[in-house]
Design a protein around this motif. Structure first.
Motif, short mmCIF file in Angstrom:
data_model
loop_
_atom_site.label_atom_id
_atom_site.label_comp_id
_atom_site.label_asym_id
_atom_site.label_seq_id
_atom_site.Cartn_x
_atom_site.Cartn_y
_atom_site.Cartn_z
N ASP A 105 9.87 0.54 3.55
CA ASP A 105 10.18 1.82 3.12
C ASP A 105 11.03 1.64 1.92
O ASP A 105 12.05 0.96 2.09
CB ASP A 105 10.66 2.93 4.25
CG ASP A 105 9.72 3.18 5.07
OD1 ASP A 105 8.51 2.93 5.20
OD2 ASP A 105 10.14 3.77 6.27
N TRP A 106 10.57 1.93 0.64
CA TRP A 106 11.32 1.77 -0.42
C TRP A 106 10.75 2.62 -1.67
O TRP A 106 9.40 2.80 -1.96
CB TRP A 106 11.19 0.30 -0.98
CG TRP A 106 11.96 0.11 -2.19
CD1 TRP A 106 13.31 -0.11 -2.42
CD2 TRP A 106 11.49 -0.24 -3.52
NE1 TRP A 106 13.63 -0.16 -3.72
CE2 TRP A 106 12.15 -0.49 -4.50
CE3 TRP A 106 9.94 -0.39 -3.93
CZ2 TRP A 106 12.20 -0.79 -5.88
CZ3 TRP A 106 9.89 -0.75 -5.34
CH2 TRP A 106 11.03 -0.80 -6.28
N GLY A 107 11.60 3.19 -2.46
CA GLY A 107 11.35 4.04 -3.53
C GLY A 107 10.79 5.29 -3.39
O GLY A 107 10.99 5.74 -2.40
N TRP A 108 10.27 6.03 -4.34
CA TRP A 108 9.87 7.29 -4.42
C TRP A 108 8.82 7.69 -3.21
O TRP A 108 7.78 6.87 -3.12
CB TRP A 108 8.99 7.60 -5.89
CG TRP A 108 8.51 8.90 -5.94
CD1 TRP A 108 9.59 9.89 -6.21
CD2 TRP A 108 7.40 9.34 -6.58
NE1 TRP A 108 8.80 11.01 -6.46
CE2 TRP A 108 7.47 10.87 -6.63
CE3 TRP A 108 6.13 8.74 -6.69
CZ2 TRP A 108 6.29 11.51 -6.86
CZ3 TRP A 108 5.08 9.52 -7.19
CH2 TRP A 108 5.42 10.82 -7.15
N PHE A 109 8.97 8.47 -2.43
CA PHE A 109 8.22 8.80 -1.12
C PHE A 109 8.00 7.62 -0.34
O PHE A 109 6.98 7.53 0.28
CB PHE A 109 6.93 9.44 -1.69
CG PHE A 109 7.09 10.92 -1.97
CD1 PHE A 109 7.52 11.93 -1.06
CD2 PHE A 109 6.89 11.25 -3.51
CE1 PHE A 109 7.52 13.27 -1.67
CE2 PHE A 109 7.03 12.49 -4.14
CZ PHE A 109 7.52 13.46 -3.12
N LYS A 110 9.00 6.57 -0.21
CA LYS A 110 8.73 5.31 0.25
C LYS A 110 7.37 4.47 0.01
O LYS A 110 6.86 3.76 0.79
CB LYS A 110 8.72 5.64 1.85
CG LYS A 110 9.85 6.32 2.24
CD LYS A 110 9.75 6.72 3.85
CE LYS A 110 11.24 7.28 4.49
NZ LYS A 110 11.17 7.60 5.83
N MET A 111 6.98 4.79 -1.40
CA MET A 111 5.65 4.20 -1.60
C MET A 111 6.09 3.22 -2.84
O MET A 111 4.92 3.04 -3.55
CB MET A 111 4.98 5.29 -2.32
CG MET A 111 4.57 6.58 -1.23
SD MET A 111 3.13 6.07 -0.42
CE MET A 111 1.87 6.05 -1.42
N GLY A 112 7.19 2.70 -2.99
CA GLY A 112 7.62 1.91 -4.11
C GLY A 112 6.59 0.52 -4.04
O GLY A 112 6.10 -0.10 -4.96
N TRP A 113 6.52 -0.09 -3.03
CA TRP A 113 5.75 -1.52 -2.94
C TRP A 113 4.18 -1.15 -3.13
O TRP A 113 3.64 -1.87 -3.68
CB TRP A 113 6.04 -1.89 -1.73
CG TRP A 113 7.31 -2.72 -1.51
CD1 TRP A 113 8.27 -2.24 -0.56
CD2 TRP A 113 7.70 -3.81 -2.30
NE1 TRP A 113 9.40 -3.15 -0.84
CE2 TRP A 113 9.01 -4.12 -1.83
CE3 TRP A 113 7.27 -4.54 -3.25
CZ2 TRP A 113 9.84 -4.94 -2.43
CZ3 TRP A 113 7.96 -5.55 -3.86
CH2 TRP A 113 9.38 -5.73 -3.47
N ILE A 114 3.85 -0.19 -2.54
CA ILE A 114 2.53 0.33 -2.93
C ILE A 114 2.10 0.61 -4.56
O ILE A 114 1.28 0.07 -5.10
CB ILE A 114 1.93 1.64 -2.23
CG1 ILE A 114 2.03 1.53 -0.84
CG2 ILE A 114 0.70 2.15 -2.76
CD1 ILE A 114 1.83 2.48 0.12
N PHE A 115 3.03 1.17 -5.39
CA PHE A 115 2.94 1.51 -6.63
C PHE A 115 2.91 0.15 -7.36
O PHE A 115 2.29 -0.19 -8.28
CB PHE A 115 4.10 2.23 -7.20
CG PHE A 115 3.95 3.87 -6.92
CD1 PHE A 115 2.80 4.45 -7.02
CD2 PHE A 115 5.08 4.29 -6.49
CE1 PHE A 115 2.55 5.69 -6.76
CE2 PHE A 115 4.76 6.00 -6.02
CZ PHE A 115 3.44 6.40 -6.02
N ILE A 116 3.98 -0.82 -6.83
CA ILE A 116 3.95 -2.07 -7.60
C ILE A 116 2.67 -2.86 -7.32
O ILE A 116 2.20 -3.31 -8.21
CB ILE A 116 5.18 -2.85 -7.11
CG1 ILE A 116 6.47 -2.34 -7.60
CG2 ILE A 116 5.11 -4.45 -7.20
CD1 ILE A 116 7.92 -2.99 -6.92
N ALA A 117 2.35 -3.02 -6.15
CA ALA A 117 1.06 -3.61 -5.81
C ALA A 117 -0.25 -3.33 -6.52
O ALA A 117 -0.93 -3.86 -7.14
CB ALA A 117 0.73 -3.71 -4.20
N ASN A 118 -0.25 -1.85 -6.58
CA ASN A 118 -1.24 -1.33 -7.18
C ASN A 118 -1.29 -1.35 -8.74
O ASN A 118 -2.32 -1.45 -9.33
CB ASN A 118 -1.78 0.18 -6.58
CG ASN A 118 -2.24 0.22 -5.42
OD1 ASN A 118 -2.95 -0.52 -4.68
ND2 ASN A 118 -2.26 1.57 -4.64
#
Length: 137
Positions: A105-118
């Motif tokens: 869990d990290w970042g905005w709405f715990k979606m930081g790693w998802i935003f980085i990967a995508n």
């Protein structure tokens, strides 16, 4: 520039359709009205593979039509695809995942790693589209 914008729109629509189909095809998870998890919105692998296929197809078309392609653009695209298939997965494994293969869990709405990967996946795909724009005009 228009082609790159079209690519971004198509990737977002495709991602939305994939999420919808995943949601419709799964049973509910405990305490949820759906069976989706955060990992279901990771599309970087799809986009990286699509970039490789797009580049390969573009190079075949360029070769058959004798269309010159800037070598620097092709090399940049190849490097981004190779990094997306080699180094990037290992970096995600080191930094983005906890033990038990759970995304941190990290970042905005715990979606930081998802935003980085995508985001990385979209950039890789856009590099292939840029080569295609050169070839297809």
């Amino acid at each position: 520039m228009r082609e790159l914008l079209i690519t971004v729109v198509v990737t977002l629509v495709t991602a939305g359709l994939q999420i919808t189909l995943k949601g419709l095809s799964r049973t509910e998870l405990p305490n949820k009205k759906h069976g989706l998890t955060r990992e279901d919105v990771l599309f970087w692998t799809d986009w990286t593979i699509a970039a490789g296929l797009a580049l390969a197809t573009t190079m075949v078309v360029a070769s058959s039509k004798n269309v010159p392609v800037p070598m620097s653009q092709v090399i940049l695209c190849l490097v981004s695809i190779l990094l997306g298939c080699t180094a990037f997965p290992f970096l995600l494994r080191l930094f983005a995942y906890e033990t038990g293969a759970k995304l941190k869990d990290w970042g905005w709405f715990k979606m930081g790693w998802i935003f980085i990967a995508n985001g990385a996946g979209v950039l890789i795909l856009l590099s292939a589209v840029a080569v295609g724009v050169t070839v297809y005009g």
